[in-house]
Design a protein around this motif. Structure first.
Motif, mmCIF file in Angstrom:
data_model
loop_
_atom_site.group_PDB
_atom_site.id
_atom_site.type_symbol
_atom_site.label_atom_id
_atom_site.label_comp_id
_atom_site.label_asym_id
_atom_site.label_seq_id
_atom_site.Cartn_x
_atom_site.Cartn_y
_atom_site.Cartn_z
ATOM 1 N N ARG A 1 13.395 13.841 -9.284
ATOM 2 C CA ARG A 1 14.626 12.803 -8.937
ATOM 3 C C ARG A 1 14.663 11.657 -8.841
ATOM 4 N N PRO A 2 14.937 10.722 -9.927
ATOM 5 C CA PRO A 2 15.187 9.590 -10.327
ATOM 6 C C PRO A 2 15.268 8.754 -9.119
ATOM 7 N N PHE A 3 13.978 7.994 -8.553
ATOM 8 C CA PHE A 3 14.525 7.029 -7.162
ATOM 9 C C PHE A 3 14.559 5.677 -7.862
ATOM 10 N N SER A 4 13.473 5.275 -8.707
ATOM 11 C CA SER A 4 12.982 3.723 -8.969
ATOM 12 C C SER A 4 13.117 3.199 -10.444
ATOM 13 N N HIS A 5 13.518 2.074 -10.519
ATOM 14 C CA HIS A 5 13.858 2.135 -12.372
ATOM 15 C C HIS A 5 12.571 0.766 -11.701
ATOM 16 N N LEU A 6 10.985 0.905 -12.670
ATOM 17 C CA LEU A 6 10.474 -0.237 -12.358
ATOM 18 C C LEU A 6 10.468 -0.638 -14.502
ATOM 19 N N THR A 7 10.148 -2.029 -13.862
ATOM 20 C CA THR A 7 9.906 -2.931 -15.609
ATOM 21 C C THR A 7 8.429 -3.783 -15.078
ATOM 22 N N THR A 8 7.360 -3.655 -15.648
ATOM 23 C CA THR A 8 6.095 -4.824 -15.514
ATOM 24 C C THR A 8 5.907 -5.043 -16.654
ATOM 25 N N TYR A 9 5.594 -6.614 -16.268
ATOM 26 C CA TYR A 9 4.930 -7.296 -17.431
ATOM 27 C C TYR A 9 3.214 -7.940 -17.020
ATOM 28 N N PRO B 1 1.111 -0.594 -0.093
ATOM 29 C CA PRO B 1 0.026 0.045 -0.035
ATOM 30 C C PRO B 1 1.207 1.252 0.261
ATOM 31 N N GLN B 2 1.786 0.994 0.175
ATOM 32 C CA GLN B 2 3.023 2.393 -0.108
ATOM 33 C C GLN B 2 3.469 2.537 -0.642
ATOM 34 N N LEU B 3 4.075 1.300 -1.216
ATOM 35 C CA LEU B 3 4.221 1.461 -2.969
ATOM 36 C C LEU B 3 3.489 2.320 -3.757
ATOM 37 N N VAL B 4 1.862 1.945 -3.173
ATOM 38 C CA VAL B 4 0.614 2.072 -4.081
ATOM 39 C C VAL B 4 0.411 3.940 -3.807
ATOM 40 N N ALA B 5 0.710 4.121 -2.864
ATOM 41 C CA ALA B 5 0.569 5.802 -2.702
ATOM 42 C C ALA B 5 1.775 6.365 -3.286
ATOM 43 N N MET B 6 2.728 6.118 -3.045
ATOM 44 C CA MET B 6 4.388 7.013 -3.578
ATOM 45 C C MET B 6 3.818 6.725 -5.684
ATOM 46 N N GLY B 7 3.225 5.797 -5.744
ATOM 47 C CA GLY B 7 2.882 5.975 -7.012
ATOM 48 C C GLY B 7 2.303 7.532 -7.117
ATOM 49 N N GLN B 8 1.097 7.703 -6.447
ATOM 50 C CA GLN B 8 0.184 8.759 -6.692
ATOM 51 C C GLN B 8 0.736 10.043 -6.261
ATOM 52 N N SER B 9 1.733 10.207 -5.376
ATOM 53 C CA SER B 9 2.745 11.678 -5.090
ATOM 54 C C SER B 9 3.313 11.938 -6.059
ATOM 55 N N THR B 10 3.683 10.814 -6.751
ATOM 56 C CA THR B 10 5.060 11.044 -7.843
ATOM 57 C C THR B 10 5.094 10.754 -9.297
ATOM 58 N N THR B 11 6.040 11.007 -9.666
ATOM 59 C CA THR B 11 6.037 11.079 -11.199
ATOM 60 C C THR B 11 6.790 10.093 -12.240
ATOM 61 N N ALA B 12 5.920 9.969 -13.104
ATOM 62 C CA ALA B 12 6.388 8.462 -13.538
ATOM 63 C C ALA B 12 6.933 9.168 -15.341
ATOM 64 N N ARG B 13 8.315 8.543 -15.936
ATOM 65 C CA ARG B 13 8.004 8.833 -17.730
ATOM 66 C C ARG B 13 8.421 7.612 -17.765
ATOM 67 N N LEU B 14 7.764 6.721 -18.566
ATOM 68 C CA LEU B 14 7.789 5.876 -19.729
ATOM 69 C C LEU B 14 9.191 6.097 -20.717
ATOM 70 N N LEU B 15 9.463 5.125 -20.194
ATOM 71 C CA LEU B 15 11.009 4.573 -21.231
ATOM 72 C C LEU B 15 10.971 3.776 -22.281
ATOM 73 N N THR C 1 5.313 -5.422 -21.778
ATOM 74 C CA THR C 1 6.357 -4.861 -21.410
ATOM 75 C C THR C 1 6.344 -3.743 -20.998
ATOM 76 N N ALA C 2 6.254 -2.848 -19.480
ATOM 77 C CA ALA C 2 6.941 -1.391 -19.803
ATOM 78 C C ALA C 2 7.560 -1.227 -18.934
ATOM 79 N N VAL C 3 8.546 -0.139 -19.290
ATOM 80 C CA VAL C 3 10.285 0.891 -17.959
ATOM 81 C C VAL C 3 9.487 1.780 -17.885
ATOM 82 N N ARG C 4 9.766 2.315 -17.107
ATOM 83 C CA ARG C 4 9.313 3.692 -16.092
ATOM 84 C C ARG C 4 10.545 3.942 -15.041
ATOM 85 N N VAL C 5 10.980 4.997 -15.093
ATOM 86 C CA VAL C 5 11.647 5.473 -14.172
ATOM 87 C C VAL C 5 10.762 6.397 -13.168
#
Length: 269
Positions: free
Chosen positions: A145-153, A96-110, A135-139
């Motif tokens: 400031r970038p803090f995570s690199h996410l690859t989802t399938y 749930p905390q990671l979900v909350a971070m997803g709402q309070s941060t921004t993402a860049r689709l690579l 397959t999606a890769v996002r930062v």
């Protein structure tokens, strides 16, 4: 000049080891911003290497904008541009905390594509042979400031319910729910890894820097895998925390994690 782009590790195994150890010491507060590092001779003694090796490590740290070499003052630790306190998540309530971070941060689709699931992904999600996935890769960034690199399938049948633009602006959990997926359970593991060249460039760290690695498989109410996540976090921008309490009697006393907010739990009792 963009100091988020790193020059890379110094040449030589010993210099790289010293570089990474000093970088970790700066990240964890052993050498906070504004303080001076020990002199070259002292560092050489502490790490059991030559002064030439120390000098290589310090030159790389200076090139990365992590220290400033001042005549007569030695090496001064610098605060990274745009630095803020690392994001923290409680290990016991991580999802749930990671979900909350997803709402309070921004993402860049690579990148965004469809194709056959990699073997490791297909096995983990129990997908049929030849199954196709998105397959999606996002930062993900906080304050730019970038803090995570996410690859989802995600299985193609689910992923076609949302667009590339949706994924760039909405947390994946929300998109899965919007697609009619009833998430039931997940299994995740946390390890450590080193930044590959492409990940290092995306996160603004040196190749070989230590990263926190999280892998998670999400399943629906039928036990079918609906998402495979491979997430990499900058060690200086994200940390996992856990609150423990001592329980049991006598020789059986041991540590156990505290689930949820202890204050709220006590109030409910």
């Amino acid at each position: 000049m963009n100091t988020q782009l790193r020059s890379g590790l110094p040449e030589g195994g010993k210099a790289r080891r010293v570089y990474l150890l000093l970088r970790d010491d700066m990240s964890n507060g052993t050498f906070p911003a504004g303080t001076s590092l020990p002199g070259e001779q002292r560092l050489a003694e502490l790490h059991g290497v030559s002064r030439v090796t120390i000098r290589r490590a310090l030159e790389a740290l200076a090139a990365d904008g992590l220290i400033e070499k001042r005549a007569g003052s030695g090496s001064i630790v610098r605060a990274p541009e745009g630095a803020s306190a690392p994001l923290a998540a409680d290990f016991t309530t991580l999802i749930p905390q990671l979900v909350a971070m997803g709402q309070s941060t921004t993402a860049r689709l690579l990148s965004f594509s469809y194709g056959p699931a990699p073997d490791t992904v297909a096995t983990a999600m129990a997908l049929p042979e030849g199954a196709r996935v998105q397959t999606a890769v996002r930062v993900r960034l906080v304050e730019g400031r970038p803090f995570s690199h996410l690859t989802t399938y995600v299985p193609e049948a689910i992923a076609t319910n949302y667009t590339e633009a949706d994924l760039a602006t909405t947390p994946l959990f929300r998109l899965l729910e919007r697609s009619g997926v009833e998430v039931d359970a997940a299994h995740q593991s946390v390890t450590a890894t080193l930044a590959s060249p492409d990940v290092a460039e995306a996160l603004g760290v040196s190749v070989g820097s230590a990263l926190l690695s999280l892998r998670r498989v999400v399943r629906d109410i039928n036990g079918q895998g609906v998402e495979y996540l491979s997430a990499l976090y900058r060690a200086d921008a994200f940390r996992l925390e856990m609150t423990l309490t001592r329980v049991g009697l006598g020789g059986d006393r041991h540590w156990e994690p505290v689930i949820g907010d202890p204050t709220a739990r006590e109030a409910a009792e």
